[in-house]
Write an enzyme that holds these catalytic residues in place. Structure first.
Site, mmCIF file in Angstrom:
data_model
loop_
_atom_site.group_PDB
_atom_site.id
_atom_site.type_symbol
_atom_site.label_atom_id
_atom_site.label_comp_id
_atom_site.label_asym_id
_atom_site.label_seq_id
_atom_site.Cartn_x
_atom_site.Cartn_y
_atom_site.Cartn_z
ATOM 1 C CG ASP A 149 -3.671 -1.175 6.581
ATOM 2 O OD1 ASP A 149 -2.500 -1.120 6.150
ATOM 3 O OD2 ASP A 149 -3.957 -1.125 7.795
ATOM 4 C CG ASP B 63 -0.269 -0.121 2.537
ATOM 5 O OD1 ASP B 63 0.815 0.459 2.709
ATOM 6 O OD2 ASP B 63 -0.807 -0.818 3.413
ATOM 7 N NE ARG C 11 2.684 6.754 4.683
ATOM 8 C CZ ARG C 11 2.337 5.584 5.222
ATOM 9 N NH1 ARG C 11 2.935 4.472 4.801
ATOM 10 N NH2 ARG C 11 1.406 5.515 6.145
ATOM 11 C CD GLU D 285 2.787 -2.764 7.954
ATOM 12 O OE1 GLU D 285 3.898 -2.536 7.431
ATOM 13 O OE2 GLU D 285 1.858 -1.939 7.947
ATOM 14 N NE ARG E 231 -0.915 3.447 4.258
ATOM 15 C CZ ARG E 231 -1.985 2.650 4.211
ATOM 16 N NH1 ARG E 231 -2.648 2.516 3.068
ATOM 17 N NH2 ARG E 231 -2.381 1.990 5.281
#
Length: 336
Positions: free
Chosen positions: A231, A155, A268, A234, A226
């Protein structure tokens, strides 16, 4: 046209290792490269010889004359594509769109011949590029082609925008402009140490001198983006690397159109990204590469696309109970 196809063919064909040698397609290349590279090879060959590849008759019913007509149409569509297809899905979309008036069995046979995905396996795109700026857009940008290293995760990406664009040219700091001119002079004098020092100064100011494929250099401003409304896992989470690779396939080598809505707490730019007319967030959600981040974006279509992926159990939804990335980050902050 022939040169474009030749360059693409040479770029796509990778050396075949001993581990790959057991999975070769009809063109003698690995399964990972057979689709786009083999098609590019045959289109290049067709431009020279007007001959369609041997073996195609085993996959389609139409005559050789009809097949030649397909290749003429595909060659023309390939020439007009900006940039030309670079992934199997992009090649499938180009063929399906170009031959949409032809027999379904022939189109699917042609795709099967190249090992390209069939239409029903491709994510159907419903959102296109807006014809006017939606409400809430602060500004839009057109980026330079995106480098593979620019994708941090599923993302977030880093992009560069030429300072030749009207919006950027008006706000380049004077010291950056002077450093760019001095760097050019230093390189002309072969004082590369000084040129490197000046480029470091430019980079520290949030800019970079980008080398374009035509050997032209352009001063560009750096933006961290972003992706609005999603989302992704990670990097350390399950499916984090797969999500990153999915985004990379969508943006690598592309000049993106980005509609910026604001800035997040990390500096961002938060925006919607369009790659070759495709809404990137839509693909990421439909392929299960990300969650809908509904705490910050309540668009109903994003929720719908996530539900579709959940129902199909694709991407991260193949796991029975994938962890939400925002909860994962919270746990790490609290030391859990």
């Amino acid at each position: 046209m022939g040169n474009i196809l030749r360059v693409l063919y040479e770029r796509c064909v990778e050396p075949i290792t001993s581990e790959e040698s057991g999975s070769l397609g009809p063109h003698g290349v690995s399964a990972a490269t057979i689709g786009v590279s083999a098609l590019a090879h045959d289109l290049f060959n067709f431009e020279i010889t007007s001959q369609v590849p041997e073996g195609l008759n085993q996959h389609v019913k139409s005559s050789r004359k009809a097949q030649a007509n397909w290749y003429r149409k595909i060659s023309e569509a390939w020439r007009q594509a900006r940039p030309p297809p670079n992934t199997a899905e992009e090649a499938t979309r180009l063929i399906v769109e170009t031959l949409k008036g032809h027999q379904k069995a022939d189109v699917e046979g042609l795709l099967a011949f190249y090992g390209l995905p069939l239409p029903h396996t491709i994510v159907q795109i419903s959102a296109g590029v807006p014809t006017s700026l939606p409400e809430g857009v602060l500004f839009e940008m057109q980026t330079l082609p995106v480098d593979a290293r620019a994708v941090a995760d599923g993302d977030t990406i880093t992009v560069y925008v030429s300072t030749d664009s009207p919006r950027e040219s008006a706000c380049v700091p004077r010291d950056v402009q002077e450093a760019a001119v001095q760097r050019t002079q230093a390189r002309a004098e072969r004082n590369y140490k000084e040129a490197d020092a000046l480029h470091k100064k430019i980079i520290n100011a949030g800019y970079r001198v980008i080398n374009l494929p035509n050997n032209e250099e352009v001063l560009a401003r750096k933006y961290r983006i972003r992706l609005r409304g999603i989302d992704a896992p990670e990097g350390e989470m399950p499916y984090g690397e797969e999500s990153k690779q999915e985004l990379l396939k969508l943006v690598q080598g592309k000049s993106l159109r980005i509609l910026v809505y604001g800035e997040d707490q990390y500096g961002r730019s938060v925006g919607d990204i369009y790659s070759n007319g495709i809404f990137v967030q839509e693909v990421m959600l439909k392929k299960g590469g990300a969650w809908h981040y509904n705490a910050y974006d309540q668009r109903l279509e994003l929720s719908t696309w996530e539900r579709e992926a959940r129902a199909k159990r694709v991407g991260l939804w193949a796991a029975p109970n994938p962890e939400k990335p925002w909860e994962w980050r919270k746990d790490r902050r609290e030391g859990r």
